[in-house]
Enzyme design. Structure first.
Site, short mmCIF file in Angstrom:
data_model
loop_
_atom_site.label_atom_id
_atom_site.label_comp_id
_atom_site.label_asym_id
_atom_site.label_seq_id
_atom_site.Cartn_x
_atom_site.Cartn_y
_atom_site.Cartn_z
N ALA A 118 -35.92 1.34 34.12
CA ALA A 118 -35.73 1.00 34.99
C ALA A 118 -35.88 -0.42 35.73
CB ALA A 118 -37.05 1.59 36.28
N LYS A 119 -35.15 -1.24 36.56
CA LYS A 119 -35.15 -2.89 35.85
C LYS A 119 -34.73 -3.00 37.22
CE LYS A 119 -35.10 -5.80 32.73
NZ LYS A 119 -36.68 -6.18 31.68
N GLY A 120 -34.93 -4.29 37.76
CA GLY A 120 -34.45 -5.45 38.79
C GLY A 120 -34.93 -6.55 38.54
#
Length: 875
Positions: A845-847
């Site tokens: 997951a990455k933002g």
């Protein structure tokens, strides 16, 4: 000593030096002329002119004067140029040589003014001249104007008049011919003056014998009046005797004509009419009125017409003795109680009121009679004068408008006298009244005279002249008075009434004191007074708002040329530049037709600014027109305050019937498509959505059916119906690009599984940061790898994305500087993370987010503070 006398003395000395140079420059035979030529001219009109031009002007005048037979006039009009004439002038020069006589300059300048030719300079020396029997010039004496003319010489008037430049030869000859005619009239009147005066005396002596059918009072009045006009109270210009034929027309008696009535042919130019009682068995002995034409002599007033009835042995009126001319200044300044005929009318009125002449009312009545328009006083009958006097005395210095009217004996013109508050007297008010009188009477022209004193009331007297052959109509004076009263009203009066009507008397006085004298003329010209109250109300409300706040309004336009609507911005304190406003209006998809900026300065208060724009759009093509004003203003204010972005999507407010919040949803989805790799630019996306507003509306209906907590219908059924309608509409889309963009947008809405769009802050306003949880695998054409979910965050200050590839995943957040493709950047980081950490956490997951309104990085603290704030909004 003040500067004025020194300046005048220097100008006179300069003129003397200039004259000496001109005298030296002209031929010897013109030296005497040059020496006296500018004797009566103001120095400031001559100093600075070229000696060459002035000497050539004198030479030209000498040429005109070289030959002038006795009792003739020489007139020459020229627009001199160096090439053709050897001298130059910015104006046309009219040069005249004639015998010196009365009324020359007045009559010539009046005729030139009648032709609409501006007069710039008048030179009119009087010379003692010797001529031979054929009129050839022999000598011009160098002597003072006041000196006696020597024997063998004649006094000549040499006039040189500069008028507006006219170079057309036909027009120049026309000027000459008209002036020759006028000067011919002057010569005839002057030469015959004594004979006309003598004829009046003869008639006065004969009346007691010839007019036996009239009362002694009528005869006495006529005799006294004829004697009075011969005592320097009347400038005679024409006389003739007439007989009336069976048709009632007046025929001149041969050999009786004097002055301008010397010949029957001149009768046509005078354009007089016979008595109304022509051929009747009875009629007044003395008739005093005005002619149909203006005098060509002395001053351009309508000629005064004095008629003495000519009767036969049975007392029937069979003709008249007609005198034409103008009353002298003495006739206008002499007391009415000393003028024959007029005195009897005045005394009749005084007797009717029975007032002591020393009483307050008696003095007012005497003043009324003495100041009553003298020309009308000669014509009006005593009963009518009494009625008007009574109405005037009843005014009692009250601020009101009263109108009094009378009709001339021959029914050719009406005299209308208007009393109104003196502070309302302006040229604009007078012109309004003239227009009303011309319209109500069907008049040909209106002349006026103004009377202003220390009284609170001013008086305007109008002579309302009918076209030839048309009699004065019956006029409702009450209606006329109302119309003329309206003409005296100023914008401020209408504003005062509008304030009371709209805000009530309690607030009216405060608003009046604060605002009534503050509006600039440009504001009053363009804004009706009743509409100004709404502007004031808006500005008043801003006094309780934050500093430099604005207020806006959208209203219907009352003029198609001013656009479909008027959009108005209000502000107190600091002005607004057009460069800050126009791009925002352009983004809303409208055309700005005109702009009016009003600077309203109030004493002791911050300046107020009103910016009024005419905006154009196709009203018939705009949906939800009834709510447009509210939606338009809401959207503009949101853009102005930075709550939404100002871009082409805002045109959907006007052309799709959306609110600013609706547009923000569309903008957010369009921004996601751009980050998701759509090949289409933002401008093209806006263009496609504006071209398919029906689908955009259904898209928003679908969004509401899915997520609005206030939605009460069957969500599943409504969504199914909408999807069916959307698919039918999509099938009708012709363009493949349009179809692709619209299908992507619809799919994106259907892939959204949660949003905060309908959440509100504690104060009830919507949250400015929108977030959308999207089931990514339901969105077509996303670049690989496709996340399980992503959260899209959009606001005017920050945009961000969080990608998650499984129910259990971990990863960090990034402050990106890749505005155009930060999702691609984050997607790449997720790929790298999944390769590196596949053993620990198989799914990543990455933002990341971008700061959209970042300060200059050189201001490190502000730049960092905005980044932290946007990070917090993103979280």
């Amino acid at each position: 000593m003040s500067d004025a006398p020194r300046t005048t003395r220097r100008l006179e000395e300069a003129l003397q030096g200039l004259v000496k140079q001109v005298v030296a420059a002209v031929p010897a035979n013109a030296a005497n002329v040059a020496h006296r030529y500018f004797e009566l001219v103001a120095p400031e009109d001559m100093v600075g002119r070229e000696v060459r031009d002035l000497s050539a002007m004198i030479n030209a005048h000498m040429s005109v004067a070289q030959s002038r037979p006795a009792d003739t006039v020489k007139v020459h009009a020229v627009a001199p140029t160096l090439e053709n004439d050897g001298w130059a002038s910015a104006h046309t020069v009219v040069q005249i040589v004639t015998d010196d006589m009365a009324f020359l300059v007045d009559s010539v300048t009046a005729e030139l003014s009648r032709q609409g030719r501006g007069i710039h300079l008048v030179i009119h020396p009087i010379f003692a001249v010797k001529r031979d029997a054929q009129g050839a010039l022999i000598e011009v004496l160098d002597q003072e104007t006041t000196q006696e003319i020597p024997a063998g010489y004649i006094a000549e008037s040499w006039m040189s008049i500069e008028i507006d430049r006219e170079t057309d030869d036909e027009d120049l000859r026309d000027i000459e011919s008209h002036l020759l005619s006028v000067l011919g009239d002057v010569r005839a009147a002057v030469n015959d003056w004594s004979a006309m005066c003598e004829r009046a005396g003869e008639l006065a002596a004969a009346l007691p014998i010839s007019a036996t059918t009239y009362s002694q009072e009528e005869i006495a009045d006529a005799v006294a009046f004829l004697k009075w006009i011969t005592e320097s109270h009347f400038t005679f210009t024409g006389y003739a005797e007439y007989t009336f034929n069976s048709a009632g027309l007046a025929n001149p008696v041969s050999g009786t004509g004097l002055g301008i009535l010397r010949s029957a042919s001149q009768e046509d130019s005078v354009a007089m009419v016979a008595r109304a009682h022509a051929g009747a068995s009875h009629g007044p002995l003395l008739l005093v009125t005005k002619g149909n034409s203006r005098s060509t002599i002395h001053r351009p007033s309508y000629v005064d017409y004095i008629s003495i009835a000519k009767t036969d042995a049975k007392g029937n009126v069979v003709g008249e003795y007609r005198f034409l001319g103008l009353y002298t200044s003495a006739a206008y300044t002499q007391s009415v109680f000393t003028i024959p005929v007029v005195a009897r009318k005045a005394e009749t009125v005084m007797s009717a009121f029975a007032l002591d002449s020393d009483s307050h009312s008696g003095k007012d009545l005497i003043q009324f009679l003495e100041t009553y328009p003298r020309d009308q006083l000669f014509q009006i009958e005593a009963p009518e004068l009494e009625e008007i006097a009574r109405g005037v005395l009843q005014l009692q210095e009250r601020r009101q408008v009263r109108v009094f009217a009378s009709t001339e004996a021959l029914d050719r013109f009406a005299s209308v006298m208007v009393y109104f508050p003196r502070d309302r007297y302006t040229t604009e008010v007078r012109v309004r009244m003239e227009d009303i009188l011309i319209d109500r009477y069907g008049a040909e022209s209106v002349d006026f005279k103004a009377w202003l004193t220390e009284s609170v009331l001013a008086r305007l007297s109008f002579d309302v002249r009918m076209p030839a052959g048309v009699t004065v109509p019956q006029i409702d004076l009450d209606e006329l008075e109302i119309a003329l009263a309206d003409a005296t009203r100023f914008w401020e009066d209408d504003f005062a009434d509008a304030v009371v009507d709209q805000l009530g008397e309690e607030n009216a006085s405060r608003i009046q004191r604060k605002w009534s004298t503050s509006f600039p003329e440009s504001f009053k010209e363009h804004v009706p007074a009743e509409h100004a109250v709404a502007h004031v109300t808006r500005l008043e409300a801003l006094e309780f708002a934050l500093e430099n706040a604005i207020s806006v309004a959208l209203s219907e336009s009352h003029d198609a040329e001013e656009g479909a609507r008027r959009f108005t911005i209000y502000r107190l304190g600091k002005p607004i530049t057009l460069s800050a406003i126009l791009p925002m209006l352009h983004d809303m998809g409208i055309e700005v037709i005109d702009e009016r900026a009003f600077d309203i300065r109030r004493a002791g208060a911050a300046p107020a600014y009103v910016y009024d724009f005419g905006i154009g759009f196709d009203v018939d093509a705009v949906p939800a027109l009834d709510s447009l004003a509210e939606r338009f203003c809401e959207s503009f204010m949101a853009s102005w305050n930075g709550e939404v972005e100002s871009d082409g999507f805002n045109a959907l407010v006007v052309h799709a019937g959306l609110t600013a919040r609706n547009v923000a949803i569309i903008r957010a989805y369009a921004a996601y498509l751009r980050q998701a790799g759509t090949p289409f630019s933002q401008g093209y996306l806006q263009q496609v959505l504006l071209a398919n507003v029906g689908l955009v509306q259904m898209l928003l209906q679908l969004f509401r059916a899915r997520f609005d907590p206030q939605f009460t219908d069957d969500r599943a059924a409504v969504q199914a119906s909408l999807v069916e309608s959307i698919n039918k509409s999509l099938d009708a889309v012709k363009s493949l690009d349009h179809d692709r963009i619209l299908r992507s947008s619809i799919a994106l809405v259907r892939a959204t599984i949660r949003t905060n769009v309908f959440q509100c802050n504690a104060d009830g306003t919507y949250k400015s940061v929108m977030s959308f949880k999207i089931a990514s695998r339901e969105v077509p054409e996303l670049p690989l790898p496709v996340p399980m979910f992503e959260i899209w965050v959009c606001s005017p200050r920050v945009e961000g994305i969080h990608l998650r590839f499984d129910m259990v995943a971990r990863g960090g957040l990034r402050w990106s500087d890749r505005f155009e493709d930060f999702r691609t950047e984050i997607l790449g980081l997720v790929k790298a993370q999944m390769v590196k950490n596949t053993v620990i956490v198989p799914s990543g997951a990455k933002g990341g987010f971008v700061v959209k309104q970042s300060p200059d990085p050189s201001d490190r603290e502000a730049w960092l503070a905005e980044g932290i704030s946007c990070y917090q909004m993103f979280i």
